[in-house]
Scaffold this motif. Structure first.
Motif, PDB file in Angstrom:
ATOM      1  N   GLU A  55      -6.497  70.729 -29.778  1.00  0.00           N
ATOM      2  CA  GLU A  55      -7.135  69.591 -30.441  1.00  0.00           C
ATOM      3  C   GLU A  55      -8.349  70.093 -31.203  1.00  0.00           C
ATOM      4  O   GLU A  55      -9.243  70.722 -30.627  1.00  0.00           O
ATOM      5  CB  GLU A  55      -7.556  68.541 -29.416  1.00  0.00           C
ATOM      6  N   CYS A  56      -8.362  69.830 -32.490  1.00  0.00           N
ATOM      7  CA  CYS A  56      -9.470  70.274 -33.339  1.00  0.00           C
ATOM      8  C   CYS A  56     -10.769  69.573 -32.917  1.00  0.00           C
ATOM      9  O   CYS A  56     -10.775  68.368 -32.668  1.00  0.00           O
ATOM     10  CB  CYS A  56      -9.142  69.943 -34.793  1.00  0.00           C
ATOM     11  N   PRO A  57     -11.876  70.332 -32.866  1.00  0.00           N
ATOM     12  CA  PRO A  57     -13.125  69.725 -32.406  1.00  0.00           C
ATOM     13  C   PRO A  57     -13.755  68.759 -33.405  1.00  0.00           C
ATOM     14  O   PRO A  57     -14.614  67.965 -33.020  1.00  0.00           O
ATOM     15  CB  PRO A  57     -14.042  70.931 -32.167  1.00  0.00           C
ATOM     16  N   LEU A  58     -13.335  68.802 -34.674  1.00  0.00           N
ATOM     17  CA  LEU A  58     -14.043  67.983 -35.669  1.00  0.00           C
ATOM     18  C   LEU A  58     -13.510  66.551 -35.749  1.00  0.00           C
ATOM     19  O   LEU A  58     -14.275  65.595 -35.648  1.00  0.00           O
ATOM     20  CB  LEU A  58     -13.973  68.662 -37.038  1.00  0.00           C
ATOM     21  N   HIS A  59     -12.202  66.391 -35.932  1.00  0.00           N
ATOM     22  CA  HIS A  59     -11.639  65.028 -36.049  1.00  0.00           C
ATOM     23  C   HIS A  59     -10.506  64.799 -35.056  1.00  0.00           C
ATOM     24  O   HIS A  59      -9.734  63.859 -35.199  1.00  0.00           O
ATOM     25  CB  HIS A  59     -11.097  64.786 -37.464  1.00  0.00           C
ATOM     26  N   GLN A  60     -10.353  65.699 -34.117  1.00  0.00           N
ATOM     27  CA  GLN A  60      -9.376  65.551 -33.029  1.00  0.00           C
ATOM     28  C   GLN A  60      -7.924  65.544 -33.504  1.00  0.00           C
ATOM     29  O   GLN A  60      -7.042  64.989 -32.834  1.00  0.00           O
ATOM     30  CB  GLN A  60      -9.671  64.290 -32.187  1.00  0.00           C
ATOM     31  N   GLY A  61      -7.652  66.139 -34.666  1.00  0.00           N
ATOM     32  CA  GLY A  61      -6.263  66.381 -35.039  1.00  0.00           C
ATOM     33  C   GLY A  61      -5.646  67.358 -34.046  1.00  0.00           C
ATOM     34  O   GLY A  61      -6.342  68.185 -33.452  1.00  0.00           O
ATOM     35  N   ARG A  62      -4.333  67.245 -33.855  1.00  0.00           N
ATOM     36  CA  ARG A  62      -3.682  68.090 -32.844  1.00  0.00           C
ATOM     37  C   ARG A  62      -2.528  68.901 -33.435  1.00  0.00           C
ATOM     38  O   ARG A  62      -1.809  68.422 -34.325  1.00  0.00           O
ATOM     39  CB  ARG A  62      -3.149  67.217 -31.697  1.00  0.00           C
ATOM     40  N   ALA A  69      -2.475  62.728 -36.767  1.00  0.00           N
ATOM     41  CA  ALA A  69      -3.461  62.541 -37.832  1.00  0.00           C
ATOM     42  C   ALA A  69      -4.856  62.909 -37.314  1.00  0.00           C
ATOM     43  O   ALA A  69      -5.134  62.719 -36.129  1.00  0.00           O
ATOM     44  CB  ALA A  69      -3.429  61.093 -38.295  1.00  0.00           C
ATOM     45  N   PRO A  70      -5.710  63.403 -38.216  1.00  0.00           N
ATOM     46  CA  PRO A  70      -5.513  63.491 -39.656  1.00  0.00           C
ATOM     47  C   PRO A  70      -4.831  64.772 -40.124  1.00  0.00           C
ATOM     48  O   PRO A  70      -4.742  64.990 -41.325  1.00  0.00           O
ATOM     49  CB  PRO A  70      -6.951  63.441 -40.183  1.00  0.00           C
ATOM     50  N   VAL A  71      -4.346  65.612 -39.242  1.00  0.00           N
ATOM     51  CA  VAL A  71      -3.701  66.832 -39.721  1.00  0.00           C
ATOM     52  C   VAL A  71      -2.249  66.542 -40.084  1.00  0.00           C
ATOM     53  O   VAL A  71      -1.550  65.801 -39.375  1.00  0.00           O
ATOM     54  CB  VAL A  71      -3.793  67.990 -38.692  1.00  0.00           C
ATOM     55  N   CYS A  72      -1.802  67.093 -41.200  1.00  0.00           N
ATOM     56  CA  CYS A  72      -0.403  66.914 -41.598  1.00  0.00           C
ATOM     57  C   CYS A  72       0.219  68.244 -42.030  1.00  0.00           C
ATOM     58  O   CYS A  72       1.425  68.320 -42.231  1.00  0.00           O
ATOM     59  CB  CYS A  72      -0.268  65.869 -42.691  1.00  0.00           C
ATOM     60  N   TYR A  79      -8.445  78.510 -38.681  1.00  0.00           N
ATOM     61  CA  TYR A  79      -9.002  77.281 -39.245  1.00  0.00           C
ATOM     62  C   TYR A  79      -8.002  76.141 -39.208  1.00  0.00           C
ATOM     63  O   TYR A  79      -6.821  76.318 -39.527  1.00  0.00           O
ATOM     64  CB  TYR A  79      -9.454  77.505 -40.687  1.00  0.00           C
ATOM     65  N   CYS A  80      -8.491  74.982 -38.865  1.00  0.00           N
ATOM     66  CA  CYS A  80      -7.731  73.742 -38.967  1.00  0.00           C
ATOM     67  C   CYS A  80      -7.242  73.582 -40.402  1.00  0.00           C
ATOM     68  O   CYS A  80      -7.913  74.014 -41.349  1.00  0.00           O
ATOM     69  CB  CYS A  80      -8.650  72.587 -38.583  1.00  0.00           C
ATOM     70  N   THR A  81      -6.093  72.951 -40.564  1.00  0.00           N
ATOM     71  CA  THR A  81      -5.565  72.749 -41.918  1.00  0.00           C
ATOM     72  C   THR A  81      -6.107  71.474 -42.567  1.00  0.00           C
ATOM     73  O   THR A  81      -5.781  71.184 -43.710  1.00  0.00           O
ATOM     74  CB  THR A  81      -4.025  72.666 -41.888  1.00  0.00           C
ATOM     75  N   HIS A  82      -6.925  70.726 -41.847  1.00  0.00           N
ATOM     76  CA  HIS A  82      -7.476  69.485 -42.415  1.00  0.00           C
ATOM     77  C   HIS A  82      -8.727  69.778 -43.239  1.00  0.00           C
ATOM     78  O   HIS A  82      -8.794  69.462 -44.416  1.00  0.00           O
ATOM     79  CB  HIS A  82      -7.776  68.496 -41.280  1.00  0.00           C
ATOM     80  N   GLU A  83      -9.732  70.355 -42.592  1.00  0.00           N
ATOM     81  CA  GLU A  83     -10.931  70.791 -43.295  1.00  0.00           C
ATOM     82  C   GLU A  83     -11.293  72.165 -42.759  1.00  0.00           C
ATOM     83  O   GLU A  83     -10.636  72.691 -41.872  1.00  0.00           O
ATOM     84  CB  GLU A  83     -12.073  69.788 -43.100  1.00  0.00           C
ATOM     85  N   VAL A  84     -12.362  72.732 -43.292  1.00  0.00           N
ATOM     86  CA  VAL A  84     -12.726  74.087 -42.880  1.00  0.00           C
ATOM     87  C   VAL A  84     -13.483  74.018 -41.559  1.00  0.00           C
ATOM     88  O   VAL A  84     -14.716  73.986 -41.516  1.00  0.00           O
ATOM     89  CB  VAL A  84     -13.566  74.798 -43.963  1.00  0.00           C
ATOM     90  N   GLN A  85     -12.722  73.932 -40.494  1.00  0.00           N
ATOM     91  CA  GLN A  85     -13.271  73.870 -39.139  1.00  0.00           C
ATOM     92  C   GLN A  85     -12.501  74.861 -38.281  1.00  0.00           C
ATOM     93  O   GLN A  85     -11.275  74.770 -38.172  1.00  0.00           O
ATOM     94  CB  GLN A  85     -13.123  72.463 -38.560  1.00  0.00           C
ATOM     95  N   HIS A  86     -13.239  75.806 -37.698  1.00  0.00           N
ATOM     96  CA  HIS A  86     -12.544  76.749 -36.818  1.00  0.00           C
ATOM     97  C   HIS A  86     -12.138  76.053 -35.533  1.00  0.00           C
ATOM     98  O   HIS A  86     -12.845  75.167 -35.040  1.00  0.00           O
ATOM     99  CB  HIS A  86     -13.432  77.963 -36.508  1.00  0.00           C
TER     100      HIS A  86
END
Ligand code: FES
Length: 103
Positions: free
Chosen positions: A62-69, A80-83, A43-50
């Motif tokens: 690159e996360c499929p939901l908000h394109q955090g990398r 951003a938005p992943v930190c 899971y991405c650390t930003h929201e619950v998105q695999h």
């Protein structure tokens, strides 16, 4: 205690791609990159998105939901938005089998 767990076969993952691997109550992402095979938390650390539907670009997922990398080899949050970094796991390949070390 640490365990090596059989995750998949090397040819289960296309080049420059990843698959989801579920084990007990956790989920992981297993990557096939130009630099080898890697494993991180699923899971991405930003929201619950695999991350299974994310895009592999070299050593970046690159996360499929908000394109955090994230950097695949280390799990380091890159943009951003992943930190918060992803947890990454040691991987070993024996024959055509991929194992990950789960704490
Ligand atoms: S859920 Fe992954 S970047 Fe927002």
């Amino acid at each position: 205690m640490t365990d090596w767990v059989l995750a998949c076969a090397t040819d289960d993952i296309d080049e420059e791609d990843l698959i989801r691997f579920d084990h007990e109550d956790k989920t992981y992402a297993i990557y096939n990159t130009d630099n080898g095979f890697f494993a991180t938390a699923g899971y991405c650390t930003h929201e619950v998105q695999h991350l299974e539907d994310g895009l592999v670009i070299g050593n970046v997922i690159e996360c499929p939901l908000h394109q955090g990398r994230f950097e695949i080899s280390s799990g380091k949050a890159l943009s951003a938005p992943v930190c918060e970094d992803l947890v990454s796991y040691p991987v070993k390949v024996e024959g055509d089998q991929i194992y990950i070390q789960i704490v």
